[in-house]
Enzyme design. Structure first.
Site, PDB file in Angstrom:
ATOM      1  N   CYS A 271     -11.011   7.172  21.843  1.00  0.00           N
ATOM      2  CA  CYS A 271     -12.328   6.945  22.415  1.00  0.00           C
ATOM      3  C   CYS A 271     -12.503   8.773  22.865  1.00  0.00           C
ATOM      4  O   CYS A 271     -11.735   8.943  21.718  1.00  0.00           O
ATOM      5  CB  CYS A 271     -12.207   6.586  24.256  1.00  0.00           C
ATOM      6  SG  CYS A 271     -10.822   7.270  24.523  1.00  0.00           S
TER       7      CYS A 271
ATOM      8  N   HIS B 226       0.021   8.294  24.877  1.00  0.00           N
ATOM      9  CA  HIS B 226       1.337   7.380  24.449  1.00  0.00           C
ATOM     10  C   HIS B 226       0.936   6.787  22.481  1.00  0.00           C
ATOM     11  O   HIS B 226       1.108   5.837  22.020  1.00  0.00           O
ATOM     12  CB  HIS B 226       0.895   5.977  25.159  1.00  0.00           C
ATOM     13  CG  HIS B 226       1.085   7.014  26.503  1.00  0.00           C
ATOM     14  ND1 HIS B 226       0.239   6.081  27.465  1.00  0.00           N
ATOM     15  CD2 HIS B 226       1.694   6.967  26.939  1.00  0.00           C
ATOM     16  CE1 HIS B 226       0.475   6.732  28.714  1.00  0.00           C
ATOM     17  NE2 HIS B 226       1.719   7.381  28.858  1.00  0.00           N
TER      18      HIS B 226
ATOM     19  N   HIS C 269      -5.910  11.725  30.774  1.00  0.00           N
ATOM     20  CA  HIS C 269      -5.182  11.676  31.790  1.00  0.00           C
ATOM     21  C   HIS C 269      -6.121  12.089  32.950  1.00  0.00           C
ATOM     22  O   HIS C 269      -6.410  11.561  33.919  1.00  0.00           O
ATOM     23  CB  HIS C 269      -4.316  10.981  32.118  1.00  0.00           C
ATOM     24  CG  HIS C 269      -3.588  10.438  31.297  1.00  0.00           C
ATOM     25  ND1 HIS C 269      -4.107   9.125  30.780  1.00  0.00           N
ATOM     26  CD2 HIS C 269      -2.408  10.015  30.472  1.00  0.00           C
ATOM     27  CE1 HIS C 269      -4.020   8.887  29.816  1.00  0.00           C
ATOM     28  NE2 HIS C 269      -2.558   9.243  29.754  1.00  0.00           N
TER      29      HIS C 269
ATOM     30  N   GLU D   5      -2.651   9.048  35.169  1.00  0.00           N
ATOM     31  CA  GLU D   5      -4.719   8.211  35.730  1.00  0.00           C
ATOM     32  C   GLU D   5      -4.780   8.400  36.823  1.00  0.00           C
ATOM     33  O   GLU D   5      -5.380   9.495  38.374  1.00  0.00           O
ATOM     34  CB  GLU D   5      -5.218   7.864  35.288  1.00  0.00           C
ATOM     35  CG  GLU D   5      -6.427   7.852  35.216  1.00  0.00           C
ATOM     36  CD  GLU D   5      -7.758   7.366  35.006  1.00  0.00           C
ATOM     37  OE1 GLU D   5      -7.630   7.139  33.491  1.00  0.00           O
ATOM     38  OE2 GLU D   5      -8.544   6.504  35.483  1.00  0.00           O
TER      39      GLU D   5
ATOM     40  N   THR E  46      -9.797   4.288  34.746  1.00  0.00           N
ATOM     41  CA  THR E  46     -10.370   3.998  33.508  1.00  0.00           C
ATOM     42  C   THR E  46     -10.700   3.178  33.034  1.00  0.00           C
ATOM     43  O   THR E  46     -11.357   2.427  32.303  1.00  0.00           O
ATOM     44  CB  THR E  46     -11.070   5.214  32.544  1.00  0.00           C
ATOM     45  OG1 THR E  46      -9.430   5.442  32.573  1.00  0.00           O
ATOM     46  CG2 THR E  46     -11.506   5.937  33.724  1.00  0.00           C
TER      47      THR E  46
ATOM     48  N   CYS F 257     -14.417   3.071  32.317  1.00  0.00           N
ATOM     49  CA  CYS F 257     -15.123   3.567  31.967  1.00  0.00           C
ATOM     50  C   CYS F 257     -15.790   2.638  30.165  1.00  0.00           C
ATOM     51  O   CYS F 257     -14.963   1.565  30.184  1.00  0.00           O
ATOM     52  CB  CYS F 257     -13.826   4.249  30.516  1.00  0.00           C
ATOM     53  SG  CYS F 257     -14.322   5.140  29.217  1.00  0.00           S
TER      54      CYS F 257
ATOM     55  N   SER G  30       1.195   2.282  26.031  1.00  0.00           N
ATOM     56  CA  SER G  30      -0.617   2.540  26.474  1.00  0.00           C
ATOM     57  C   SER G  30      -0.396   1.424  27.105  1.00  0.00           C
ATOM     58  O   SER G  30      -0.743  -0.029  26.539  1.00  0.00           O
ATOM     59  CB  SER G  30      -0.679   2.240  24.998  1.00  0.00           C
ATOM     60  OG  SER G  30      -2.287   1.937  24.957  1.00  0.00           O
ATOM     61  N   SER G  31      -1.198   2.124  28.200  1.00  0.00           N
ATOM     62  CA  SER G  31      -1.725   0.198  29.192  1.00  0.00           C
ATOM     63  C   SER G  31      -2.748  -0.154  28.649  1.00  0.00           C
ATOM     64  O   SER G  31      -3.170  -1.173  29.057  1.00  0.00           O
ATOM     65  CB  SER G  31      -1.704   0.854  30.585  1.00  0.00           C
ATOM     66  OG  SER G  31      -2.818   1.388  30.924  1.00  0.00           O
ATOM     67  N   ASN G  32      -4.227   0.726  27.953  1.00  0.00           N
ATOM     68  CA  ASN G  32      -4.723  -0.048  27.710  1.00  0.00           C
ATOM     69  C   ASN G  32      -4.733  -0.866  26.374  1.00  0.00           C
ATOM     70  O   ASN G  32      -5.299  -1.390  26.344  1.00  0.00           O
ATOM     71  CB  ASN G  32      -6.115   1.152  27.674  1.00  0.00           C
ATOM     72  CG  ASN G  32      -6.302   2.385  26.121  1.00  0.00           C
ATOM     73  OD1 ASN G  32      -6.899   2.059  25.643  1.00  0.00           O
ATOM     74  ND2 ASN G  32      -5.378   3.202  26.004  1.00  0.00           N
TER      75      ASN G  32
HETATM   76 FE1  F3S Z   1     -11.333   8.184  26.840  1.00  0.00          FE
HETATM   77 FE2  F3S Z   1     -11.655   8.793  29.060  1.00  0.00          FE
HETATM   78 FE3  F3S Z   1     -12.754   6.575  29.050  1.00  0.00          FE
HETATM   79  S1  F3S Z   1      -9.968   9.348  28.362  1.00  0.00           S
HETATM   80  S2  F3S Z   1     -11.378   5.438  28.270  1.00  0.00           S
HETATM   81  S3  F3S Z   1     -13.213   7.701  27.269  1.00  0.00           S
HETATM   82  S4  F3S Z   1     -12.476   7.904  30.864  1.00  0.00           S
END
Ligand code: F3S
Length: 282
Positions: free
Chosen positions: A12, A42, A75, A127, A166, A194, A222-224
């Site tokens: 991102c 990560h 983060h 974060e 986020t 985000c 990596s949690s996302n």
């Molecule tokens: Fe990436 Fe920033 Fe969004 S690190 S996931 S653009 S809050």
């Protein structure tokens, strides 16, 4: 077999700018040793590559020598970490993602104004720890429905400022807010999930619903990426979470007409390409 790669997959904006910053500062011409507070992302491969360029990972400010240069990752960190760096006169570059910085600002302002802080996210995630570190009066982290149900402000007449990690799952965020709303607390909800996360999650849900198999690429921590996996798994039983292209060898695609690929925000494009090629070779 048709293979579709999600349009919104991989780095991102915030991660890219933090990683670019470390590459820009490191390497042969670097004037001083470079440290990141925790791994910059990560992703082991990126961290190993940076190590070759002389970038070291420090767990604490205390581990950084006086002549070191610290890069704060996307983060972000709590205010006390910034103060510690400044009091020790350690040079630093703040690569906190601007969207995370905005949450720090909100939490600082609202807590100064007397609002109680609730962060919807994972309490163990750096974060979230960083966000909490900008509150003037602590706060509560809510990660589960049960915790949302159990939450009660210190003073029920207080306004409660609710923000999110986020990368939190937007569906769960809404559900937790609904639970809090039913209790009729005086809420100030700021949805700080985000857009990059929303795009990834929505596209992952759509893509996995259209595919017979789904590959999610991301680091183990990596949690996302884990959240993308959860979302895809709900739509597509044959969802696989992998970290390297080698893992494709162990997956059977028999009978799949369509395969989807997505990746968390800390996955480099080169790795996505390698996984795509490994899938095409099968
Ligand atoms: Fe990436 Fe920033 Fe969004 S690190 S996931 S653009 S809050």
């Amino acid at each position: 077999m048709q293979i579709k790669v999600a349009e919104h997959a991989g780095f991102c904006f915030g991660v890219r700018q933090a990683v670019d910053k470390v590459y820009e500062l490191s390497g042969e011409g670097a004037a001083r040793p470079i440290f990141t507070l925790g791994p910059i992302i990560h992703n082991e491969r990126v961290v190993d590559d940076l190590k070759k360029r002389g970038v070291l990972v420090a767990d604490e400010v205390e581990d950084v020598p006086e002549d070191g240069l610290v890069v704060i990752r996307s983060h972000g960190v709590g205010e006390s970490v910034i103060k510690k760096l400044e009091s020790k006169k350690i040079t630093y570059e703040n690569a906190t993602c601007p969207f995370v910085k905005k949450i720090h600002e909100t939490v600082r302002k609202m807590s100064e104004a007397g609002q109680e802080i609730v962060i919807i996210g994972s309490g163990e995630h750096p974060e979230v720890k960083g966000i909490l570190g900008w509150s003037k009066n602590g706060g509560t982290v809510i990660e589960t429905h049960e915790q949302a149900r159990m939450f009660c402000p210190d003073d029920p007449s207080n306004q409660v400022c609710v923000v999110a990690q986020t990368t939190f799952n937007s569906k769960k965020f809404k559900e937790f807010v609904e639970i809090l709303e039913k209790k009729e607390y005086n809420l100030n909800v700021v949805n700080t999930i985000c857009r990059a996360t929303k795009e990834r999650q929505e596209e992952a849900a759509l893509l996995s619903a259209q595919c017979d198999g789904m590959i999610v690429i991301g680091g183990a921590d990596s949690s996302n990426s884990r959240k993308l996996y959860e979302i895809c798994k709900q739509q597509c039983e044959n969802t696989f979470f992998i970290q390297t292209a080698d893992a494709i060898e162990d997956i059977t695609f028999d009978g799949f007409a369509a395969l989807g690929i997505t990746a968390g925000a800390s996955t480099p494009n080169t790795l996505i390409q390698e996984v795509l090629e490994a899938c095409q070779r099968k």
